[in-house]
Design a protein around this motif. Sequence first.
Motif, short mmCIF file in Angstrom:
data_model
loop_
_atom_site.label_atom_id
_atom_site.label_comp_id
_atom_site.label_asym_id
_atom_site.label_seq_id
_atom_site.Cartn_x
_atom_site.Cartn_y
_atom_site.Cartn_z
N TRP A 139 0.84 -1.20 0.00
CA TRP A 139 0.00 0.00 0.00
C TRP A 139 0.87 1.25 0.00
O TRP A 139 1.52 1.55 1.01
CB TRP A 139 -0.88 0.04 1.24
CG TRP A 139 -1.89 -1.06 1.33
CD1 TRP A 139 -1.78 -2.20 2.07
CD2 TRP A 139 -3.16 -1.13 0.68
NE1 TRP A 139 -2.91 -2.98 1.92
CE2 TRP A 139 -3.77 -2.35 1.06
CE3 TRP A 139 -3.84 -0.30 -0.22
CZ2 TRP A 139 -5.02 -2.74 0.61
CZ3 TRP A 139 -5.10 -0.70 -0.67
CH2 TRP A 139 -5.66 -1.90 -0.26
N VAL B 111 1.47 5.02 0.59
CA VAL B 111 0.77 6.08 1.33
C VAL B 111 1.53 7.40 1.17
O VAL B 111 2.74 7.40 0.95
CB VAL B 111 0.65 5.77 2.84
CG1 VAL B 111 -0.04 4.44 3.07
CG2 VAL B 111 2.00 5.76 3.51
N PHE C 268 3.15 -1.30 4.19
CA PHE C 268 2.98 0.09 3.81
C PHE C 268 4.29 0.68 3.32
O PHE C 268 5.35 0.40 3.86
CB PHE C 268 2.44 0.92 4.98
CG PHE C 268 1.11 0.45 5.44
CD1 PHE C 268 -0.03 0.73 4.71
CD2 PHE C 268 0.98 -0.31 6.59
CE1 PHE C 268 -1.27 0.26 5.11
CE2 PHE C 268 -0.26 -0.79 7.01
CZ PHE C 268 -1.38 -0.50 6.26
N SER D 2 -4.00 5.40 -2.54
CA SER D 2 -5.39 5.46 -2.10
C SER D 2 -5.51 5.75 -0.60
O SER D 2 -6.59 5.93 -0.08
CB SER D 2 -6.12 4.17 -2.45
OG SER D 2 -5.45 3.07 -1.90
N ILE D 3 -4.36 5.79 0.10
CA ILE D 3 -4.37 6.07 1.53
C ILE D 3 -3.50 7.29 1.83
O ILE D 3 -2.32 7.32 1.47
CB ILE D 3 -3.83 4.87 2.34
CG1 ILE D 3 -4.68 3.61 2.06
CG2 ILE D 3 -3.83 5.17 3.83
CD1 ILE D 3 -4.21 2.37 2.81
N VAL E 119 -2.23 10.28 4.81
CA VAL E 119 -2.11 10.60 6.23
C VAL E 119 -2.02 12.12 6.37
O VAL E 119 -1.18 12.74 5.72
CB VAL E 119 -0.84 9.96 6.83
CG1 VAL E 119 -0.68 10.35 8.30
CG2 VAL E 119 -0.88 8.45 6.68
N THR F 127 -9.08 7.42 -1.00
CA THR F 127 -10.36 6.96 -0.45
C THR F 127 -10.25 6.52 1.02
O THR F 127 -11.23 6.08 1.60
CB THR F 127 -10.96 5.82 -1.29
OG1 THR F 127 -9.95 4.84 -1.52
CG2 THR F 127 -11.47 6.33 -2.63
N SER F 128 -9.06 6.63 1.60
CA SER F 128 -8.89 6.35 3.03
C SER F 128 -7.94 7.38 3.61
O SER F 128 -6.87 7.63 3.05
CB SER F 128 -8.30 4.96 3.25
OG SER F 128 -9.23 3.96 2.92
N ILE F 129 -8.34 7.95 4.75
CA ILE F 129 -7.53 9.01 5.35
C ILE F 129 -7.32 8.74 6.83
O ILE F 129 -8.25 8.41 7.56
CB ILE F 129 -8.22 10.38 5.16
CG1 ILE F 129 -8.16 10.77 3.67
CG2 ILE F 129 -7.56 11.46 6.01
CD1 ILE F 129 -8.87 12.06 3.34
N LEU F 130 -6.06 8.85 7.24
CA LEU F 130 -5.73 8.78 8.66
C LEU F 130 -5.44 10.20 9.12
O LEU F 130 -4.49 10.83 8.67
CB LEU F 130 -4.50 7.88 8.86
CG LEU F 130 -4.02 7.65 10.30
CD1 LEU F 130 -5.13 7.11 11.17
CD2 LEU F 130 -2.84 6.68 10.31
N ASP G 110 -13.21 6.60 3.75
CA ASP G 110 -13.07 6.26 5.18
C ASP G 110 -12.10 7.22 5.84
O ASP G 110 -11.06 7.53 5.28
CB ASP G 110 -12.51 4.84 5.34
CG ASP G 110 -13.57 3.79 5.08
OD1 ASP G 110 -14.73 4.05 5.42
OD2 ASP G 110 -13.23 2.72 4.55
N VAL G 111 -12.45 7.63 7.04
CA VAL G 111 -11.54 8.46 7.82
C VAL G 111 -11.33 7.80 9.18
O VAL G 111 -12.30 7.36 9.80
CB VAL G 111 -12.11 9.88 8.04
CG1 VAL G 111 -11.16 10.69 8.92
CG2 VAL G 111 -12.34 10.59 6.72
#
Lengths: 215, 215
Positions: free
Chosen positions: B56, B58, B81, B119-120, B122, B143-146, B160-161
């Motif tokens: 993945w 990031v 990651f 797609s992820i 931070v 589409t995904s956030i930390l 998604d968060v």
Amino acid sequence: MPTVSSEELAAAAGVNSAKLRKDFSYLGSYGTRGVGYDVEYLVYQISRELGLTQDWPVVIVGIGNLGAALANYGGFASRGFRVAALIDADPAMAGKPVAGIPVQHTDDLERIIQDNGVSIGVIATPAGAAQQVCDRLVAAGVTSILNFAPTVLNVPDGVDVRKVDLSIELQILAFHEQRKAGEEAAAADTAVAPAARRQPADKGPDGDVPAVMPA
Amino acid sequence: MPTVSSEELAAAAGVNSAKLRKDFSYLGSYGTRGVGYDVEYLVYQISRELGLTQDWPVVIVGIGNLGAALANYGGFASRGFRVAALIDADPAMAGKPVAGIPVQHTDDLERIIQDNGVSIGVIATPAGAAQQVCDRLVAAGVTSILNFAPTVLNVPDGVDVRKVDLSIELQILAFHEQRKAGEEAAAADTAVAPAARRQPADKGPDGDVPAVMPA
DNA sequence: GGATGTGAACAATTTCACAGCC
DNA sequence: GGCTGTGAAATTGTTCACATCC
């Protein structure tokens, strides 16, 4: 807005209003029927219940990037936390100010904890040092530990540990990300072969299964 | 140890063995009755289900202390990651290597996301910049956030968060810490006036109630 | 009239306990 | 004999719905 209803709060928080009322009711009866909750009073009661009206001195052990980030983090003061001391094992760090607070050497850990009446410690050391630091914190009187090191800490009964594992957070996102991708693929599949879906998802397609698979 | 029983795993994890078996059963039947689970095979199946067998990429946006700490964090690589890029709004940071990766400027955010198929994302920016960064990440395809910024992010459906709020972790510890203190006091009380306990705890002793208390 | 506080109904999760298999 | 996999029971959590009070 002097007053707020459970309905409004629930909408803002994205939960059911009955749940919110029931939860509040465990703290006491702080609302007024026909009116709602007095905002200031409610804030105070919740703050008190959560311990936000107290001042909590904390120490941060391990002043690397993460320790420094924590020391500089603005959100602590407003929630009643005060960084009482920064501690690092590197003698070269001793005396250097980080976020305006001079770093102290690990040798003085016990004295620092006792002098400041610290009961909450933050561990931001490398994994190898974490358990040892933890043991010393606990022996010195710390009863709550926030652990950023990727290790499971052993502590005696009565000591609370919370672990923040940064890569677990990413893993959770990646898990959902994978599911999204899977569903898209499945949705695309459905047009072609709806009945063929479940098996590969459960057992893994043969091509995916590596050498570790037992007979 | 080639094989492990649900009982052993449950003890190590501190959960009930039936729960562990039931959870595993949702992934498929990977155990052997009378024997247990083949460790290597189980690890692989769980890894696959969690998405750890994928790579993945990031991006980290906001390379302050926290961003730098994340970039240097060793645990990511082993969980699949890869830090594909570091992005910061400060032109002075551009080109400077952090954790061996040169920082790039926010202007190039969209291109970086697309070039790397990210797609992820931070977010480790100050609170004020977080929503704006978030919007750009999402528009670029993330589409995904930390989120480490102390803000609630607004995102469209399908994104998604996860939020890591460092002071909430401390608050949870402080809450339990407070309860410990309360119980000790209550235990001490009991010897003197067992029946007098509940009221002060529910409503707060008068001396504690501040000016915000309504009539 | 309007909103809380809460018993009762419902839903989800966890644990028990044991049939089934190695 | 020993351990998994899983229906059924027990427990825990959530929502409904309404008596109660301002």
